[in-house]
Design a protein around this motif. Structure first.
Motif, mmCIF file in Angstrom:
data_model
loop_
_atom_site.group_PDB
_atom_site.id
_atom_site.type_symbol
_atom_site.label_atom_id
_atom_site.label_comp_id
_atom_site.label_asym_id
_atom_site.label_seq_id
_atom_site.Cartn_x
_atom_site.Cartn_y
_atom_site.Cartn_z
ATOM 1 N N ASP A 227 0.850 -1.019 0.026
ATOM 2 C CA ASP A 227 0.040 0.028 -0.038
ATOM 3 C C ASP A 227 0.761 1.237 -0.031
ATOM 4 O OD1 ASP A 227 -2.761 0.885 -0.008
ATOM 5 O OD2 ASP A 227 -2.350 1.404 2.178
ATOM 6 N N THR B 76 -11.601 8.729 2.936
ATOM 7 C CA THR B 76 -11.755 7.202 2.081
ATOM 8 C C THR B 76 -10.621 7.321 0.966
ATOM 9 O OG1 THR B 76 -14.164 7.562 2.589
ATOM 10 C CG2 THR B 76 -13.499 6.144 0.700
ATOM 11 N N TYR C 92 -10.770 1.728 1.032
ATOM 12 C CA TYR C 92 -11.113 1.669 2.398
ATOM 13 C C TYR C 92 -10.952 3.036 3.152
ATOM 14 C CZ TYR C 92 -5.725 2.369 2.378
ATOM 15 O OH TYR C 92 -4.471 2.852 2.171
ATOM 16 N N SER D 4 -11.187 5.212 7.041
ATOM 17 C CA SER D 4 -10.904 5.409 8.400
ATOM 18 C C SER D 4 -12.364 5.606 9.221
ATOM 19 C CB SER D 4 -9.910 6.546 8.607
ATOM 20 O OG SER D 4 -9.867 6.799 10.101
ATOM 21 N N LEU E 101 -9.825 0.684 10.061
ATOM 22 C CA LEU E 101 -10.194 0.872 8.441
ATOM 23 C C LEU E 101 -11.370 0.005 8.184
ATOM 24 C CD1 LEU E 101 -6.793 0.686 6.728
ATOM 25 C CD2 LEU E 101 -8.049 2.958 7.761
ATOM 26 N N MET F 66 -12.874 -1.895 5.174
ATOM 27 C CA MET F 66 -12.144 -2.362 3.873
ATOM 28 C C MET F 66 -13.221 -3.248 2.949
ATOM 29 S SD MET F 66 -8.514 -3.679 4.997
ATOM 30 C CE MET F 66 -8.015 -3.762 3.445
ATOM 31 N N LYS G 20 -13.737 -4.844 9.082
ATOM 32 C CA LYS G 20 -13.055 -3.917 9.666
ATOM 33 C C LYS G 20 -11.597 -4.421 9.848
ATOM 34 C CE LYS G 20 -12.231 -1.786 14.316
ATOM 35 N NZ LYS G 20 -12.633 -2.017 15.657
ATOM 36 N N ASN G 21 -10.812 -3.572 9.611
ATOM 37 C CA ASN G 21 -9.113 -3.853 9.893
ATOM 38 C C ASN G 21 -8.524 -2.925 10.859
ATOM 39 O OD1 ASN G 21 -6.296 -4.092 9.818
ATOM 40 N ND2 ASN G 21 -6.402 -3.857 7.465
#
Length: 180
Positions: free
Chosen positions: A44, A72, A97, A99, A107, A109, A130-131
């Motif tokens: 990323d 976003t 993803y 915030s 995040l 995703m 959710k991450n």
């Protein structure tokens, strides 16, 4: 009376002419579920001249938030065989993803892992969930797929391999277990 007898005979004929029950009604003949385990690295890149993740929207106060709440990002990140960005390209993570945490960096995703090489070429896996990005190990759901992963479900375990806190650039290892 004759109509009743005819109706009974006709019903018996229709029942005997019905096709046999499908395998879905006989679990002992159901196809076995397949399990696939995959490992790859997600690159990323938000910085530089050729970012793979770009901010496409934000809330009025996103830049004032310590978690970038409301920002976003659209992504088209390479998926590689090893953490080395120059290792074999297996696919791309395409999606977005955002915030979603005010108190923690979290995040939400929604993306597809689109494979471009190897035995899963032209197949995808869909991840939505959710991450909690600052946790050392995160688990996210696999909710579908295409090609060889049609009707997939499972989970992805993510671990940050490398992070530049100044730019947000990261390399994340993914171990994915898929049932289909």
């Amino acid at each position: 009376m004759a109509k009743a007898v005819l109706l009974i005979l006709l019903s018996a004929y229709v029942i005997t002419e019905m096709p046999q029950a499908s395998w879905a009604n006989r679990p002992e003949e159901a196809p076995k579920e397949k399990v696939t385990n995959l490992q790859f690295y997600f690159h990323d890149t938000l910085s530089g001249k050729n970012p793979t993740a770009v901010r496409v929207a934000q809330a009025p106060d996103s830049d004032k938030s310590p978690t970038l709440f409301g920002a976003t990002f659209m992504v088209d990140d390479p998926l590689t065989e090893t953490p080395d960005p120059n290792s074999r390209l297996l696919g791309r993570a395409q999606g977005l993803y955002g915030s979603s945490g005010k108190q923690e960096i979290g995040l939400i995703m929604a993306m597809s892992f689109c494979f471009v090489d190897g035995p899963y070429k032209d197949s995808t896996i869909s991840l939505v969930g959710k991450n909690p990005a600052m946790n050392p190990v995160r688990e996210m759901p696999i909710v579908g797929g295409t090609g060889l992963f049609r009707m997939a479900r499972g989970y992805a375990i993510a671990q940050t391999h490398w992070l530049d806190p100044t730019t947000g650039d990261a390399i994340v290892g993914y171990n994915v277990t898929v049932f289909q």
